[in-house]
Motif scaffolding. Structure first.
Motif, PDB file in Angstrom:
ATOM      1  N   GLN A 118      33.385 -24.156  58.560  1.00 28.89           N
ATOM      2  CA  GLN A 118      33.531 -23.277  59.712  1.00 28.89           C
ATOM      3  C   GLN A 118      33.282 -24.085  60.978  1.00 28.89           C
ATOM      4  O   GLN A 118      32.243 -24.717  61.122  1.00 28.89           O
ATOM      5  CB  GLN A 118      32.469 -22.149  59.627  1.00 28.89           C
ATOM      6  CG  GLN A 118      32.551 -21.327  58.360  1.00 28.89           C
ATOM      7  CD  GLN A 118      33.794 -20.471  58.320  1.00 28.89           C
ATOM      8  OE1 GLN A 118      33.949 -19.552  59.103  1.00 28.89           O
ATOM      9  NE2 GLN A 118      34.724 -20.774  57.431  1.00 28.89           N
TER      10      GLN A 118
ATOM     11  N   GLN B 118      36.236  -9.436  52.056  1.00 34.13           N
ATOM     12  CA  GLN B 118      35.664  -8.383  52.876  1.00 34.13           C
ATOM     13  C   GLN B 118      36.726  -7.781  53.802  1.00 34.13           C
ATOM     14  O   GLN B 118      36.837  -6.574  53.910  1.00 34.13           O
ATOM     15  CB  GLN B 118      34.502  -8.962  53.686  1.00 34.13           C
ATOM     16  CG  GLN B 118      33.611  -7.894  54.243  1.00 34.13           C
ATOM     17  CD  GLN B 118      32.481  -8.500  55.055  1.00 34.13           C
ATOM     18  OE1 GLN B 118      32.714  -9.505  55.756  1.00 34.13           O
ATOM     19  NE2 GLN B 118      31.322  -7.892  55.006  1.00 34.13           N
ATOM     20  N   LYS B 119      37.426  -8.656  54.432  1.00 33.67           N
ATOM     21  CA  LYS B 119      38.481  -8.206  55.371  1.00 33.67           C
ATOM     22  C   LYS B 119      39.683  -9.089  55.136  1.00 33.67           C
ATOM     23  O   LYS B 119      39.540 -10.250  54.778  1.00 33.67           O
ATOM     24  CB  LYS B 119      38.020  -8.363  56.830  1.00 33.67           C
ATOM     25  CG  LYS B 119      37.358  -7.109  57.420  1.00 33.67           C
ATOM     26  CD  LYS B 119      37.224  -7.228  58.924  1.00 33.67           C
ATOM     27  CE  LYS B 119      36.077  -8.076  59.366  1.00 33.67           C
ATOM     28  NZ  LYS B 119      35.965  -8.195  60.823  1.00 33.67           N
TER      29      LYS B 119
ATOM     30  N   THR C 243      38.407 -12.608  55.449  1.00 34.47           N
ATOM     31  CA  THR C 243      36.940 -12.782  55.525  1.00 34.47           C
ATOM     32  C   THR C 243      36.387 -12.605  54.113  1.00 34.47           C
ATOM     33  O   THR C 243      36.596 -11.565  53.492  1.00 34.47           O
ATOM     34  CB  THR C 243      36.325 -11.733  56.453  1.00 34.47           C
ATOM     35  OG1 THR C 243      37.007 -11.783  57.698  1.00 34.47           O
ATOM     36  CG2 THR C 243      34.838 -11.994  56.648  1.00 34.47           C
TER      37      THR C 243
ATOM     38  N   THR D 168      25.456 -13.166  58.261  1.00 35.69           N
ATOM     39  CA  THR D 168      25.981 -14.454  58.722  1.00 35.69           C
ATOM     40  C   THR D 168      24.960 -15.540  58.519  1.00 35.69           C
ATOM     41  O   THR D 168      23.820 -15.270  58.174  1.00 35.69           O
ATOM     42  CB  THR D 168      26.338 -14.393  60.225  1.00 35.69           C
ATOM     43  OG1 THR D 168      25.140 -13.989  60.911  1.00 35.69           O
ATOM     44  CG2 THR D 168      27.440 -13.415  60.490  1.00 35.69           C
TER      45      THR D 168
ATOM     46  N   ARG E  24      44.381 -13.921  58.173  1.00 32.99           N
ATOM     47  CA  ARG E  24      42.952 -14.193  58.350  1.00 32.99           C
ATOM     48  C   ARG E  24      42.181 -13.387  57.292  1.00 32.99           C
ATOM     49  O   ARG E  24      42.282 -12.156  57.210  1.00 32.99           O
ATOM     50  CB  ARG E  24      42.541 -13.730  59.747  1.00 32.99           C
ATOM     51  CG  ARG E  24      41.189 -14.181  60.197  1.00 32.99           C
ATOM     52  CD  ARG E  24      40.959 -13.605  61.608  1.00 32.99           C
ATOM     53  NE  ARG E  24      39.589 -13.803  62.040  1.00 32.99           N
ATOM     54  CZ  ARG E  24      39.181 -14.854  62.728  1.00 32.99           C
ATOM     55  NH1 ARG E  24      40.048 -15.794  63.066  1.00 32.99           N
ATOM     56  NH2 ARG E  24      37.922 -14.976  63.098  1.00 32.99           N
TER      57      ARG E  24
ATOM     58  N   ASN F 133      41.460 -19.020  57.238  1.00 31.05           N
ATOM     59  CA  ASN F 133      42.781 -18.833  57.878  1.00 31.05           C
ATOM     60  C   ASN F 133      43.854 -19.323  56.933  1.00 31.05           C
ATOM     61  O   ASN F 133      43.741 -20.419  56.381  1.00 31.05           O
ATOM     62  CB  ASN F 133      42.849 -19.628  59.176  1.00 31.05           C
ATOM     63  CG  ASN F 133      41.911 -19.058  60.228  1.00 31.05           C
ATOM     64  OD1 ASN F 133      41.906 -17.853  60.448  1.00 31.05           O
ATOM     65  ND2 ASN F 133      41.102 -19.919  60.834  1.00 31.05           N
TER      66      ASN F 133
ATOM     67  N   THR G 214      29.157 -14.992  54.998  1.00 27.04           N
ATOM     68  CA  THR G 214      30.601 -14.729  55.090  1.00 27.04           C
ATOM     69  C   THR G 214      31.300 -15.969  55.611  1.00 27.04           C
ATOM     70  O   THR G 214      30.693 -16.788  56.317  1.00 27.04           O
ATOM     71  CB  THR G 214      30.915 -13.565  56.049  1.00 27.04           C
ATOM     72  OG1 THR G 214      30.295 -13.851  57.284  1.00 27.04           O
ATOM     73  CG2 THR G 214      30.414 -12.259  55.491  1.00 27.04           C
ATOM     74  N   VAL G 215      32.524 -16.048  55.207  1.00 25.88           N
ATOM     75  CA  VAL G 215      33.335 -17.173  55.686  1.00 25.88           C
ATOM     76  C   VAL G 215      34.739 -16.653  56.038  1.00 25.88           C
ATOM     77  O   VAL G 215      35.243 -15.744  55.386  1.00 25.88           O
ATOM     78  CB  VAL G 215      33.349 -18.302  54.632  1.00 25.88           C
ATOM     79  CG1 VAL G 215      34.011 -17.851  53.353  1.00 25.88           C
ATOM     80  CG2 VAL G 215      34.036 -19.541  55.178  1.00 25.88           C
ATOM     81  N   ILE G 216      35.266 -17.197  57.105  1.00 23.12           N
ATOM     82  CA  ILE G 216      36.623 -16.769  57.511  1.00 23.12           C
ATOM     83  C   ILE G 216      37.591 -17.846  57.058  1.00 23.12           C
ATOM     84  O   ILE G 216      37.361 -19.058  57.303  1.00 23.12           O
ATOM     85  CB  ILE G 216      36.699 -16.570  59.028  1.00 23.12           C
ATOM     86  CG1 ILE G 216      35.816 -15.368  59.405  1.00 23.12           C
ATOM     87  CG2 ILE G 216      38.154 -16.369  59.493  1.00 23.12           C
ATOM     88  CD1 ILE G 216      35.462 -15.339  60.863  1.00 23.12           C
TER      89      ILE G 216
ATOM     90  N   ILE H 106      33.088 -12.642  51.612  1.00 20.27           N
ATOM     91  CA  ILE H 106      31.613 -12.553  51.581  1.00 20.27           C
ATOM     92  C   ILE H 106      31.102 -13.161  50.269  1.00 20.27           C
ATOM     93  O   ILE H 106      31.623 -12.885  49.188  1.00 20.27           O
ATOM     94  CB  ILE H 106      31.131 -11.110  51.774  1.00 20.27           C
ATOM     95  CG1 ILE H 106      29.583 -11.088  51.805  1.00 20.27           C
ATOM     96  CG2 ILE H 106      31.651 -10.155  50.706  1.00 20.27           C
ATOM     97  CD1 ILE H 106      29.026  -9.811  52.372  1.00 20.27           C
TER      98      ILE H 106
END
Ligand SMILES: *[C@@H]1O[C@H](CO)[C@@H](O)[C@H](O)[C@H]1NC(C)=O
Ligand SMILES: *[C@@H]1O[C@H](CO)[C@@H](O)[C@H](O)[C@H]1NC(C)=O
Length: 788
Positions: free
Chosen positions: A557, A598-599, A632, A736, A630, A650, A646-648, A634
């Motif tokens: 990240q 998560q998202k 997300t 986070t 994108r 891409n 959590t990590v995003i 967890i």
């Protein structure tokens, strides 16, 4: 009278007598015996006798003689007893006349009667009795009765004889009248005790032919005189009697005899001791000589008595004797136990044969009754040793151990050998004093204790305990932490041991991630002199707590610009887009990670592998799908409560790389930049290292200060205020990586050279507060992580 008459007739006839004849005949002739031929002797014819009517004329009434005229003889008409006729007169004659008629004539006739020995001497009584005292002196005379013999002349009594003649002799006196007095004279003294009655025979003898005699029995009763003293049958009598015999017990009977008679032989007995106590102890029956007890006897007081006895008769004669009474011992005295010296306390390390007590025994009885043996109860480590003369010593005969028996009651019993035996006993109480001969012993050979990490410093972990079998000071155990080091740090900075109680306290808060276990030794030492000790190993195991959230290693990240993963539009269903890689420094469940989406821009396009964090497509990518996706993700650990990060990610959906570049200008990286980056990274590492060392010094100083503070706090017994490192003040809700260092990971998957990126430390506090975290950080840096 008759004699005189006869004499008178004779004198008359003498005057006128013509013729005279005389005859002599013995007396006692039979009737009709011829006395004499009178006719012839007178010269007369028988005719004349018949015609003259011759007859005998006598004045006597009795006619002893008759005249036979036809024969002219005189015949015995009646028996003639001279003694009756004349008694003692001698000579004895019958005088008569023979008278004739026509013419009257008379003639005197004398018939002389001669004596024949027809009478024996006689005594008037057949027996006479005398009572003569035995004390009669010799020469004493006793007149005896005379005997009478009617005969005369030689036929009369001539002499006396007395038989036997042992004591008496006969003495005959001729009296003037011709009679004889007879006397008995004592020649030898009498002894009633020899012969109480003497019988003598007195014989009177005449001189006739044949000789005749008469006897008389003389019975002499000897009268007693007290001429004999009593005589004891023995001069010394012996008797035994057991001591304590009841009063009235007959000890012996003595006997004396007295040869005398009656009151002269009546004996009375008496005791003549004067000086000693004999008369208080014994009495004698004065009649029968029985000696009886009248008091109690004690062998231990006197063993024998000498009794002087006297026997007296009523005449005052006495005899004496001795009665020796031996007392027989009876076992009536118990042995006496005298304790001469004793110790009440003996040390448990006393040597064998140590004398504890000396005893002296006394038994007043004698012989077997006074033979005493002593013994003790067998189950004690002591023995009774006999020395000479009833002395005993109690000595130790095996090792003593106060820890087994701290006190002994030793009963010494002494019994004599009498029957029945008497005994007495005494109990000695002996205390064993302690010697420090036992080291403290821990209850277990090793200990293991658990403590959950992040504990408050000063928390008591658990307690070791050791016991000491000794007593008092020797058993007073102190606990001491033995010096050692854990990871190069003295163990005393980890734990402390309470000297009195053995409670082990944590000195600091432990971090499982730094140290999982450690061990040390605790020594238990007693208070003896010299002290004894033992030690035990204690192992402390630190238990993990879920105090670390997962850390995402990939994708990295970075602030703002993002690296995108490429997905070709031609990718099939299940195409592996990328893999989220995370680690958790906790262990076990606390480090068991799960991954969830998560998202997402389009939830229908991607999925995340729950276990492995793999992001895959779940449908065919279409042209309609946006280039920029994108996601997300967890990452959660399995701790209680769970922690997450959590990590995003891409994702670029593209057909060609340029398209991607146009979309993600941020991703453009030229070579020059990369070169510069390498330089900056090295620089950063140097700076960080410097900072680390500085911080380390600061932290150690702070730690020591705090540790001291907590010690003071602990010792002051104030409530322990929980101490939490600052990072725990976060809420976990954000999910986070707050307060977690941003760091770069050495990626070996993507590049041949190690291109590590380092992030700045997120907070200065972290370094200051927790050395462990910093160490973790550094460890992580150098840990090669195999991402796939
Ligand atoms: C010894 O005797 C005393 C007194 O009778 C008693 O109190 C004690 O318990 C006894 N000790 C032993 C070891 O029997
Ligand atoms: C600990 O005890 C063992 C025996 O249990 C002994 O050999 C050792 O010397 C002791 N250590 C210390 C430091 O006393």
């Amino acid at each position: 009278m008759k004699g005189q008459a006869l004499l008178f007739i004779s004198l008359l006839s003498l005057g006128s007598v013509v013729g005279q004849v005389s005859y002599t005949i013995p007396e006692e002739m039979a009737k009709g015996s011829l006395v004499g031929n009178i006719a012839q002797d007178l010269g007369l014819e028988t005719k004349r006798l018949i015609s003259g009517k011759a007859r005998i004329y006598t004045r006597d009434s009795d006619e002893y003689i008759e005249l036979n005229r036809e024969r002219g003889v005189l015949l015995v008409k009646e028996r003639i007893d001279r003694e009756a006729l004349c008694r003692q007169t001698s000579p004895c004659a019958l005088h008569f006349q023979i008278i004739l008629e026509n013419p009257m004539e008379f003639y005197s006739v004398t018939v002389q009667i001669t004596d024949i020995n027809d009478n024996a001497p006689t005594f008037e009584e057949g027996q006479i009795e005398f009572k003569i005292s035995e004390s009669a002196i010799t020469g004493a005379k006793f007149v005896l009765e005379r005997a009478v013999d009617l005969d005369v002349g030689t036929n009369d009594l001539q002499r006396y004889e007395l038989k036997p003649s042992d004591n008496f002799a006969l003495k005959v006196h001729n009296n003037a009248d011709g009679n004889k007095n007879v006397e008995m004279v004592l020649q030898k003294p009498l002894d009633r005790e020899k012969q109480e009655q003497i019988s003598l025979v007195l014989t009177a003898v005449d001189g006739g032919e044949p000789q005749m005699s008469g006897t008389m029995l003389i019975v002499i009763t000897v009268l007693d005189v007290n001429d004999n003293a009593p005589v004891f049958t023995q001069t010394t009598y012996k008797a035994t009697v057991t001591e304590n015999s009841p009063k009235g017990t007959v000890v012996a009977a003595v006997t004396a005899t007295d040869a005398d008679q009656g009151s002269n032989s009546k004996i009375t007995y008496s005791i003549t001791n004067t000086l000693d106590d004999v008369r208080k102890v014994f009495k004698i029956n004065k009649e029968n000589g029985e000696v009886t007890l009248i008091a109690n006897t004690d062998f231990e007081e006197s063993r024998n008595f000498q009794i002087n006895l006297r026997a007296s008769d009523e005449g005052g004669l006495t005899d004496s004797c001795k009665l020796i009474v031996d007392l027989q011992d009876v076992n009536d005295n118990k042995p006496e136990i005298n304790i001469m010296s004793k110790s009440n306390v003996i040390s448990e390390d006393a040597k064998l044969n140590t004398v504890v007590t000396m005893i002296n025994i006394e038994d007043l009885d004698s012989g077997e009754n006074g033979n005493v043996k002593c013994f003790i109860s067998e189950s004690v480590p002591f023995t009774l040793k006999a020395s000479s003369n009833n002395f005993y010593s109690l000595v130790t005969d095996s090792e003593l151990d106060r820890e087994t028996a701290s006190e002994y009651n030793i009963t010494v019993t002494c019994s004599d050998e009498g029957v029945p035996s008497l005994s007495s006993s005494v109990t000695l109480t002996l205390k064993i004093s302690d010697v420090n001969d036992n080291a403290p012993v821990f209850e277990r050979s090793s200990y293991e204790a658990y403590i959950v990490e992040n504990n408050t410093p000063g928390l008591s972990i658990f307690t070791v305990r050791a016991r000491d079998a000794d007593w008092n000071q020797n058993a007073r155990v102190s606990y001491i932490l033995e010096d050692s080091s854990v990871n190069g740090v003295p163990v005393s900075s980890y734990v402390s041991v309470s000297a009195d109680s053995g409670v082990i306290h944590a000195v600091r808060s432990f971090d499982y991630e730094q140290i999982k276990d450690f061990q040390f030794r605790v020594k238990a030492q007693d208070g003896g002199s010299p002290p004894l000790s033992s030690n035990v190993t204690v192992k402390i195991l630190i238990q993990d707590q879920n105090d670390n959230p997962p850390q995402v290693l990939y994708p990295v990240q970075t602030g703002g610009s993002l690296v995108a993963e490429m997905v070709p539009r031609s990718a099939d269903v299940g195409y592996l887009v990328t893999k989220v890689v995370a680690v958790d420094v906790d262990s076990g469940q606390n480090a068991w990670l799960s991954y969830k989406l998560q998202k997402a821009t389009d939830r229908a396009l991607f999925e995340v592998g729950l276990q492995n964090g793999e992001i895959r497509t779940i449908r065919q990518v279409t042209d309609k799908d946006a280039v920029k996706q994108r996601l997300t993700v967890i990452v959660e650990d399995n701790g209680q409560p769970s922690r997450s990060a959590t990590v995003i990610v891409n994702v670029a959906v593209t057909d060609s790389f340029p398209e991607v570049l146009s979309e993600f200008t941020d991703f453009t990286q030229d070579k020059e930049y990369n070169d510069n980056l390498t330089f900056y990274l090295v620089l950063a590492l140097a700076v960080v290292s410097f900072l680390f060392i500085t911080c380390l010094v600061v932290i150690i100083s702070v730690k020591i200060y705090r540790w001291r503070q907590s010690r003071i706090l602990y010792h002051s017994n104030l409530p322990v205020i929980p101490y939490y490192p600052p990072r725990y003040s976060d809420t976990l809700g954000t999910g986070t990586l707050q307060h977690v260092y941003n760091y770069e990971v050495c990626r070996t998957t993507d590049s041949r050279k190690s291109d590590c990126k380092f992030g700045r430390a997120g907070s200065q506090n972290v370094l200051e507060d927790n050395l462990g975290d910093l160490l973790n950080f550094l460890l992580l840096l150098c840990r090669p992580i195999n991402v796939f």
